[in-house]
Design an enzyme around this catalytic site. Structure first.
Site, mmCIF file in Angstrom:
data_model
loop_
_atom_site.group_PDB
_atom_site.id
_atom_site.type_symbol
_atom_site.label_atom_id
_atom_site.label_comp_id
_atom_site.label_asym_id
_atom_site.label_seq_id
_atom_site.Cartn_x
_atom_site.Cartn_y
_atom_site.Cartn_z
ATOM 1 N N TYR A 170 0.978 -1.094 0.048
ATOM 2 C CA TYR A 170 0.156 -0.065 0.107
ATOM 3 C C TYR A 170 0.965 1.382 -0.132
ATOM 4 C CZ TYR A 170 -3.534 3.477 1.392
ATOM 5 O OH TYR A 170 -4.286 4.648 1.681
ATOM 6 N N SER B 142 -32.580 16.615 16.535
ATOM 7 C CA SER B 142 -32.406 15.816 17.653
ATOM 8 C C SER B 142 -33.277 14.490 17.787
ATOM 9 C CB SER B 142 -32.049 16.545 18.679
ATOM 10 O OG SER B 142 -31.725 16.120 19.842
ATOM 11 N N LEU B 143 -33.136 13.871 18.702
ATOM 12 C CA LEU B 143 -34.057 12.636 18.758
ATOM 13 C C LEU B 143 -34.615 12.881 20.202
ATOM 14 C CD1 LEU B 143 -32.104 9.592 17.394
ATOM 15 C CD2 LEU B 143 -34.042 10.673 16.580
ATOM 16 N N GLU C 116 -31.120 0.675 14.912
ATOM 17 C CA GLU C 116 -29.914 0.577 14.887
ATOM 18 C C GLU C 116 -28.956 1.049 16.096
ATOM 19 O OE1 GLU C 116 -30.169 2.848 11.150
ATOM 20 O OE2 GLU C 116 -29.602 4.690 12.143
ATOM 21 N N LYS D 22 -27.211 3.591 18.629
ATOM 22 C CA LYS D 22 -26.718 4.958 18.854
ATOM 23 C C LYS D 22 -25.503 5.036 18.921
ATOM 24 C CE LYS D 22 -28.949 8.979 21.100
ATOM 25 N NZ LYS D 22 -27.785 9.803 21.393
ATOM 26 N N ASP E 279 -22.075 6.909 20.069
ATOM 27 C CA ASP E 279 -21.960 8.003 21.012
ATOM 28 C C ASP E 279 -20.771 8.638 20.593
ATOM 29 O OD1 ASP E 279 -22.327 9.681 23.030
ATOM 30 O OD2 ASP E 279 -21.131 8.189 24.564
ATOM 31 N N TYR F 83 -25.633 7.471 9.112
ATOM 32 C CA TYR F 83 -26.934 6.454 9.173
ATOM 33 C C TYR F 83 -28.055 7.255 8.716
ATOM 34 C CZ TYR F 83 -26.176 9.980 13.039
ATOM 35 O OH TYR F 83 -26.248 11.137 13.720
ATOM 36 N N LYS G 5 -32.300 4.977 25.458
ATOM 37 C CA LYS G 5 -30.790 4.842 26.127
ATOM 38 C C LYS G 5 -30.830 3.639 27.021
ATOM 39 C CE LYS G 5 -29.279 9.184 25.361
ATOM 40 N NZ LYS G 5 -28.236 9.752 26.040
ATOM 41 N N CYS H 180 1.881 23.812 45.956
ATOM 42 C CA CYS H 180 2.162 22.279 45.611
ATOM 43 C C CYS H 180 2.257 21.806 46.817
ATOM 44 C CB CYS H 180 3.610 22.391 44.788
ATOM 45 S SG CYS H 180 3.710 20.590 44.500
ATOM 46 N N CYS I 58 5.631 20.094 47.707
ATOM 47 C CA CYS I 58 6.983 20.780 47.815
ATOM 48 C C CYS I 58 6.658 22.330 48.280
ATOM 49 C CB CYS I 58 7.927 20.840 46.645
ATOM 50 S SG CYS I 58 7.379 22.038 45.292
ATOM 51 N N CYS J 141 2.887 22.691 39.336
ATOM 52 C CA CYS J 141 3.721 23.234 40.333
ATOM 53 C C CYS J 141 4.799 23.901 39.465
ATOM 54 C CB CYS J 141 4.331 22.010 41.066
ATOM 55 S SG CYS J 141 5.773 22.535 42.055
ATOM 56 N N CYS K 106 10.532 20.052 42.443
ATOM 57 C CA CYS K 106 9.646 19.504 43.184
ATOM 58 C C CYS K 106 9.833 17.831 43.095
ATOM 59 C CB CYS K 106 8.196 19.631 42.444
ATOM 60 S SG CYS K 106 6.834 18.867 43.344
HETATM 61 S S1 IVH Z 1 -30.849 9.948 13.450
HETATM 62 C C1 IVH Z 1 -33.698 13.249 12.912
HETATM 63 N N1 IVH Z 1 -29.188 7.583 13.990
HETATM 64 O O1 IVH Z 1 -27.857 10.790 18.232
HETATM 65 C C2 IVH Z 1 -32.835 12.230 13.436
HETATM 66 N N2 IVH Z 1 -28.903 9.514 15.215
HETATM 67 O O2 IVH Z 1 -29.851 11.967 20.381
HETATM 68 C C3 IVH Z 1 -31.306 12.318 13.420
HETATM 69 N N3 IVH Z 1 -27.047 9.416 16.823
HETATM 70 O O3 IVH Z 1 -28.072 13.990 16.816
HETATM 71 C C4 IVH Z 1 -30.527 11.227 14.277
HETATM 72 N N4 IVH Z 1 -26.546 7.165 16.457
HETATM 73 O O4 IVH Z 1 -25.870 12.754 17.065
HETATM 74 C C5 IVH Z 1 -29.452 8.888 14.209
HETATM 75 N N5 IVH Z 1 -27.932 5.576 14.283
HETATM 76 C C6 IVH Z 1 -28.450 7.068 14.618
HETATM 77 C C7 IVH Z 1 -27.586 7.443 15.818
HETATM 78 C C8 IVH Z 1 -27.992 9.029 15.697
HETATM 79 C C9 IVH Z 1 -26.331 8.442 17.102
HETATM 80 C C10 IVH Z 1 -27.031 10.680 17.365
HETATM 81 C C11 IVH Z 1 -27.171 11.785 16.601
HETATM 82 C C12 IVH Z 1 -28.076 12.595 17.040
HETATM 83 C C13 IVH Z 1 -28.144 12.223 18.185
HETATM 84 C C14 IVH Z 1 -29.612 12.443 18.859
#
Ligand code: IVH
Length: 677
Positions: free
Chosen positions: A37, A83-84, A114, A116, A118, A228, A317, A411, A414, A432, A437
């Site tokens: 590679y 967000s969710l 699927e 989530k 982190d 995703y 969660k 410190c 020392c 420190c 020290c």
């Molecule tokens: S879908 C409108 N899928 O979780 C839906 N989010 O708490 C958009 N996250 O902002 C999100 N894994 O940062 C989706 N498989 C997944 C995820 C995921 C992690 C995060 C993402 C989102 C946050 C919401």
């Protein structure tokens, strides 16, 4: 090689490297050796040096950008990033499904479950298949332009066209950037070794990395991404649902969630969430939950979203590995760089398979923000399953008898003055200021002896503690003048172990230069940086003499590290230490050093190009200079070494004459380059 031949070979190499990147970074199934590679990659780099016009933004060589940014520019998302809503129990998940079923009567619903991931949510835009912009979520409408940082992620395609049957004119994908747990461990080890604050967990490490203005630093972190979701799409036939989109993404070479479940009922959904919980620790990223998504796009549209989250998806969660225990006291640990770290001394408690007695409180600001008091019941967690940390107080258990911890003003080892940095990561760390020290002295010597540095067997905490306490050793150079009698005179030290230790010390004299540099424990200089220095410089003396600018010319070394090195070598105490190490016979030459001549023949020389040259294009001339290690500047100053002058040269030529700087026409320039080979 002609232009046309070069173009053809370039396309072949780029395609081949892309497919190997995919095999290695996306499917984790490499088909060639690293060596092969590297050979392909080098051929591409050399070809581009010779034919700079072939360098396109989607070339595999273009993952790491040039100079650090001053700040991030704002980016408008083509569709808002939402967000969710979170749920924490099976009952809530069932309620969610029932609600969607009520909103969509008479429909058969299919769901996708699927992991989530982190990490940090990002959006990546492709225009006609080429990656153009990547951004953080920001406020959901506008994020930060972190394109340069995202380009460093090898599993993220820079170009989709090779695999596309039908290329979208405009595509915005959504995903999560994460630092693989293995990389997180490595990065933190390096940070601790370099005297920096470790990241609390992989998510913080990913977020911190994406906020870096210098993409070279980001490249070394080893971030990864899971895609995703679909953001914006234009120019392809409509896709029916989420499952189909993920398959479509895979076809482009995107890394999608490694396991998904399609479900038709509440029962299947709950089972999937449980199964995911069973296997999620095997993933390379941390997961804090499951995401449940309605599959069909038309149905999603029908039920829409609230102002912040879609009605068609929810996060579940998982319970994290937390434990509650009593904080008995707080001690302050002084590290080898003088950093004062508050440590929680706890009533022993079981957490994720181990008994935890101590946990980090990170720093004073963190302690204050969380208002942690002695006697409190606290919640602890394994940060990234590694270092336990105190995450907060269980306020309901506070009795009023708890005591506020006074962070020391001096410190604790020392009694010297402590101070902290003005900005950035340094601003939270008290250090420190006394280099003598004892805690720092011990820490420095232990670090020197450690396996990753000079690898001196026996030089652990106990023996080093004795050597320092007895006054025999004040710094690492003292190790090399110890006598057998002196070492044998220490408590519980027999002749045999004393001799073994002295033999190990003697053997360390021939270690390679990078180990010596790493062992010195210079702030920000971890093993990786030390190796870069070892490749770039032949000897310790060359590094000691180098200017900040020369240091920043070294691969992987930016301004902060260069300043730290420069300051260290500028300190007379450190120079004396080096002299004593040299006299003791410690090796100061680098086996890693790769002489860069002829490539470095113009190293340190600055060129300015002006006017039109008779045969060479501007980029071609620039590539020649850079290939020989020279630099190109846009304006003439006293620091300019040569001005290459073509037709219609203007004020730059005047300025060069004014300052008496050497000018070259094309023929002279080519001659100069040739003479350097
Ligand atoms: S879908 C409108 N899928 O979780 C839906 N989010 O708490 C958009 N996250 O902002 C999100 N894994 O940062 C989706 N498989 C997944 C995820 C995921 C992690 C995060 C993402 C989102 C946050 C919401």
């Amino acid at each position: 090689m002609t232009q046309a031949e070069a173009r053809k070979r370039h396309a072949e190499l780029a395609a081949e490297i892309r497919s190997h990147d995919y095999a290695y970074y996306v499917t984790a199934n490499p088909v060639i050796t690293d060596r092969d590679y590297d050979r392909l990659y080098k051929e591409l780099v050399d070809l581009e040096a010779q034919f700079p016009n072939l360098v396109t933004p989607d070339s595999p060589t273009q993952r790491v950008g040039g100079a650090p940014l001053k700040e991030f520019q704002p980016v408008q998302h083509l569709l808002p990033m939402m967000s969710l809503d979170n749920t924490y129990s099976e009952a809530e998940v069932r309620q969610f499904v029932a609600r969607v079923e009520r909103l969509l009567p008479r429909e058969t619903l299919a769901w996708v479950v699927e992991p989530k991931v982190d990490g940090v949510a990002v959006s990546v835009r492709y225009e006609n298949g080429v990656l153009t912009v990547g951004a953080t979520r920001g406020d959901g409408t506008t994020g930060d332009d972190i394109t340069a940082n995202l380009r460093t992620i090898k599993s993220l395609p820079l170009n989709l066209s090779a695999r596309a049957k039908q290329l979208p004119k405009l595509l915005e994908v959504r995903g999560e950037v994460y630092l693989p747990v293995a990389q997180f461990t490595r990065v933190n080890q390096e940070r601790v070794a370099a005297g920096e604050e470790p990241f609390a967990n992989p998510r913080n490490a990913a977020a911190g990395s994406l906020k870096q203005l210098d993409s070279r630093i980001v490249a070394r972190r080893g971030l990864d991404i899971v895609i995703y979701g679909l953001g914006f799409l234009e120019g392809v036939d409509r896709l029916g649902g989420h499952h189909q989109v993920l398959e479509w993404f895979k076809g482009f070479g995107f890394k999608t969630p490694e396991r998904i479940w399609t479900c038709k009922s509440q029962e299947e959904l709950i089972d999937a969430i449980e199964e995911l919980d069973q296997i999620r620790t095997r993933f390379r990223y941390q997961t804090d939950g499951a995401v449940v998504k309605l599959n069909d796009f038309a149905l999603r549209e029908k039920i829409g979203a609230t102002s912040k989250a879609p009605r068609w998806a929810i996060a579940y969660k998982y319970e994290s590995e937390h434990a509650e225990t009593k904080l008995k006291s707080i001690t302050i640990q002084v590290g080898r760089t003088g950093a004062l770290t508050p440590v929680a001394e706890l009533e022993p408690v079981h957490l994720a398979g181990t008994v935890v007695k101590r946990a980090t409180l990170h720093n004073e600001d963190d302690l204050r923000r969380k208002d942690i008091r002695i006697g409190d019941t606290v919640t602890i967690q394994k940060a990234g399953e590694i270092i336990p940390e105190v995450i907060g107080v269980v306020l309901t258990k506070r009795t009023g008898a708890e005591m506020i911890f006074e962070f020391p003003k001096k410190c604790p080892e020392c009694g010297s003055h402590i101070s902290r940095g003005a900005a950035g990561e340094e601003a939270v760390v008290w250090r420190c200021t006394n280099p003598d020290c004892p805690a720092q002295v011990r820490g420095r010597i232990e670090h020197w002896c450690s396996r990753g540095a000079m690898d001196i067997e026996g030089g652990g905490e106990v023996l080093v503690g004795q050597l320092v306490a007895s006054g025999l050793v004040h710094d690492v150079a003292d190790l090399y003048v110890l006598t057998l009698d002196q070492v044998m005179g220490l408590e519980r030290m027999g002749e045999k172990s004393a001799q073994n230790f002295l033999d190990a010390v003697a053997a360390s004299k021939s270690r390679d230069l990078w180990r010596v540099i790493f062992g010195l424990g210079i702030l920000h200089v971890g093993a990786g940086v030390a190796k870069s220095l070892g490749r770039h410089f032949a000897t310790m003396d060359e590094i000691a003499k180098a200017s900040v600018e020369e240091l920043t010319n070294t691969e992987d070394i930016g301004e902060v590290i260069a300043q730290s090195l420069f300051a260290w070598f500028g300190d007379s105490r450190n120079r004396q230490l080096l002299d004593r190490l040299r006299k003791a016979g410690v090796n100061f030459t680098s086996a890693l050093y790769k002489p860069q001549a002829p490539a470095g023949a113009l190293a340190g020389k600055t060129f300015v190009l002006t006017g039109t040259l008779p045969t060479l294009k501007r980029e071609e001339a620039a590539a020649k200079i850079e290939a020989l290690g020279g630099k190109i500047s846009g304006s003439v100053s006293k620091k300019t070494d040569y001005v290459v002058v073509g037709e219609d040269a203007g004020s730059k030529l005047d300025k060069a004459r004014q300052l008496g700087i050497k000018t070259l026409d094309e023929a002279e320039f080519l001659q100069l380059c040739a003479s350097m080979k």
